[in-house]
Enzyme design. Structure first.
Site, mmCIF file in Angstrom:
data_model
loop_
_atom_site.group_PDB
_atom_site.id
_atom_site.type_symbol
_atom_site.label_atom_id
_atom_site.label_comp_id
_atom_site.label_asym_id
_atom_site.label_seq_id
_atom_site.Cartn_x
_atom_site.Cartn_y
_atom_site.Cartn_z
ATOM 1 N N GLY A 179 -2.333 -6.115 1.564
ATOM 2 C CA GLY A 179 -1.233 -5.339 2.123
ATOM 3 C C GLY A 179 -1.559 -3.868 2.143
ATOM 4 O O GLY A 179 -2.719 -3.465 2.241
ATOM 5 N N SER A 180 -0.526 -3.050 2.016
ATOM 6 C CA SER A 180 -0.699 -1.605 2.144
ATOM 7 C C SER A 180 -1.337 -0.990 0.907
ATOM 8 O O SER A 180 -1.305 -1.562 -0.189
ATOM 9 C CB SER A 180 0.664 -0.943 2.379
ATOM 10 N N LYS A 184 4.269 -15.425 -2.504
ATOM 11 C CA LYS A 184 5.299 -14.721 -1.740
ATOM 12 C C LYS A 184 4.677 -14.264 -0.422
ATOM 13 O O LYS A 184 3.869 -13.344 -0.394
ATOM 14 C CB LYS A 184 5.824 -13.497 -2.503
ATOM 15 N N GLN A 211 7.070 -1.219 13.108
ATOM 16 C CA GLN A 211 5.663 -1.023 13.425
ATOM 17 C C GLN A 211 5.493 -0.359 14.793
ATOM 18 O O GLN A 211 4.608 0.477 14.989
ATOM 19 C CB GLN A 211 4.918 -2.360 13.396
ATOM 20 N N CYS A 226 -6.700 -5.456 9.667
ATOM 21 C CA CYS A 226 -7.281 -4.455 8.767
ATOM 22 C C CYS A 226 -8.736 -4.171 9.126
ATOM 23 O O CYS A 226 -9.283 -3.121 8.749
ATOM 24 C CB CYS A 226 -7.150 -4.900 7.311
ATOM 25 N N GLU A 233 -6.803 -6.270 -1.342
ATOM 26 C CA GLU A 233 -7.337 -5.982 -0.003
ATOM 27 C C GLU A 233 -6.292 -5.114 0.693
ATOM 28 O O GLU A 233 -5.154 -5.529 0.872
ATOM 29 C CB GLU A 233 -7.587 -7.276 0.789
ATOM 30 N N GLY A 242 -0.574 -1.792 -3.009
ATOM 31 C CA GLY A 242 -1.754 -2.192 -3.782
ATOM 32 C C GLY A 242 -1.881 -1.403 -5.077
ATOM 33 O O GLY A 242 -2.230 -1.957 -6.126
ATOM 34 N N GLU A 254 -4.539 5.039 8.804
ATOM 35 C CA GLU A 254 -4.467 3.727 9.435
ATOM 36 C C GLU A 254 -3.173 3.616 10.243
ATOM 37 O O GLU A 254 -2.081 3.736 9.702
ATOM 38 C CB GLU A 254 -4.525 2.616 8.388
#
Length: 479
Positions: free
Chosen positions: A225-226, A172, A328, A281, A247, A230, A380
């Site tokens: 992802g976030s 996905k 964003q 990242c 990650e 996660g 972040e």
């Protein structure tokens, strides 16, 4: 009429309606129309991957090698076309887009080679006449969930090892950037991948992603992802006793010492913090600078920041493309407001940029006089926003660099072998950079972090085998 790009399920392209993929450099342009899978279609994709696993996991190494190798060759032959697609849907500049596509080709080429290098161990047993073989075997169905910031590279560095080691895949991609992954899947299928081995299900995370998480037939999940998502992947995977790899975020420091080469320091930080619109990242958003060089460095970096050319990702003179989408962009501008309210000094950028087309353009932003306790130094942002933190000496710089819940990448700019060596050993990060940007890694070496940034085995290179295979120990008596 815009072509509908469908999902791939059990070797068939399926889908009846789609969502427009919008160019962030020009919101009037539709990059393409991409189908959205339902929960039922996602279940069908998982079932197809499960059914295809026995044959694919026992397929010959020359078959797997040939498919991955031909895929690599086609990607590199089409790098200009695919790079433009990537830049149109994500907003990276065209050179960055082509560079990412080239990296994808290199990754497929590397794992084509790994297919031919599958190896184990043969050891003597402590019992006479008994031999011991240690081998690696594929896991089964791999669920892959990827982010929007590297639309070709990240799907590739998950798909390629999964297939190389004999697993089947349900992927996905991020809802914002389905086109790049669709192109990679299409190339793999046309280069001979059997039906059901790779299944593409585009759509909402709440539908497609959740169905993958809920399935007991998914044997492992690789997620980028976030942090919040996660944690959900981890909880769902523990429930099913499945292997998982995460990650997630980063708040990466770059330390600049008094003895640093000023030009190297400025360019390293500018590249780390602002290129790819800061949407990496591994981007360095905390710049920790010792007192002796602080003022000269800030003056030079501020000038470099102000002069960065923001514009359409495909324009030849553009250095910084648009932010990926309005959500964003709002996050970035909200954090700029937060930085001002916290007392940091805005010395460059921070303004929206008007261009010839409607897009999400933001001038890279530099704060100084920040502290490591400010939100802009702790959280972040994932945009072209960096903060300079003044420190007394190397010891305070190292302590500040490590004072974060994240641990993906850390950099230092210094001409001192002593400090470089000490930093490499003591920086609490999975990847350490000396006199090079924190963002930018090779395709054949391990990628990953520590603390809140990563969980599980490393990605890329030969270390990918740790996640995509399971170890088997077999004993054989000679007589």
């Amino acid at each position: 009429m815009t072509q509908l790009h469908k999902n791939l399920i059990d070797g068939e392209w399926i889908g009846s309606d789609g969502v427009e993929n919008i160019n962030p450099s020009n919101t009037a342009e539709v990059v393409g129309l991409y189908a959205r899978a339902t929960a039922e279609e996602t279940k069908q994709a998982i079932a197809a991957a499960k059914a295809a696993f026995p044959a694919w996991s026992r397929s010959g190494i020359l078959e797997r090698h040939a498919i991955l190798s031909k895929t690599s060759q086609e990607i590199i032959a089409r790098k200009a076309e695919l790079g433009e697609l990537l830049s149109r849907e994500e907003g990276k500049t065209l050179p960055e887009g082509i560079g990412e596509v080239t990296r994808a080709a290199q990754i497929f080429d590397f794992f084509a080679g790994e297919v031919l290098r599958l190896a184990g161990e043969v050891l003597p047993s402590v019992r006479p006449g008994v031999g011991v073989e240690i081998t690696r075997e594929p896991i089964g169905v791999i669920g892959i969930i990827t982010p929007w910031n590297f639309p070709i590279a990240i799907p590739t560095w998950k798909i390629a090892p999964a297939l190389a080691y004999g697993n089947t895949v349900v992927i996905k991609p991020a809802d914002l950037v389905p086109g790049s992954t669709w192109a990679i899947v299409d190339i793999l299928v046309r280069n001979g991948l059997p039906k059901g081995v790779l299944n593409l299900v585009m759509g909402k995370g709440s539908v497609v992603g959740q169905t993958i998480l809920d399935s007991k037939d998914v044997n492992a999940i690789s997620f980028t992802g976030s942090v919040g998502t996660g944690k959900r992947v981890a909880a769902a995977s523990i429930e099913h006793n499945r292997k998982f790899q995460l990650e997630m975020g980063g708040k990466n420091p770059t330390v600049v010492l008094d003895d640093a080469d000023l030009k190297v320091a400025v360019e390293s930080v500018a590249q780390s913090a602002f290129f790819s619109t800061g949407q990496r990242c591994t981007a360095s958003s905390r710049v920790i600078v010792t007192e002796g060089i602080h003022d000269k460095f800030v003056e030079a970096l501020a000038e470099r920041t102000r002069n960065l050319r923001v514009g359409d990702a495909l324009a030849k003179d553009t250095e910084i493309g648009p932010v990926v989408d309005p959500s964003q962009l709002k996050q970035d501008t909200d954090y700029i407001a937060i930085g001002k309210a916290e007392g940091a000094k805005l010395v460059a950028g921070g303004e929206l940029v008007k261009a010839a087309t409607e897009g999400y353009f933001l001038q890279p932003t530099l704060f100084t006089e920040a502290t490591n306790s400010m939100r802009i130094s702790r959280e972040e942002i994932f945009g072209p926003v960096a903060s300079v933190i003044r420190v007394k000496d190397y010891e305070e710089a190292l302590a500040t660099a490590n004072d974060t819940e994240f641990g993906l990448s850390a950099g230092i700019v210094t001409t001192s072998l002593k400090y470089a060596t000490h930093f490499k050993r003591n920086a609490e990060a999975g990847m350490v950079m000396v006199n090079v940007p924190t963002a930018g890694v090779d395709f054949h070496v391990p990628f990953g972090g520590r603390k809140g940034s990563s969980y599980g085995a490393r990605e890329q290179g030969k270390y990918a085998a740790e996640f995509f295979t399971v170890v088997k120990t077999a004993y054989t008596a000679a007589g």
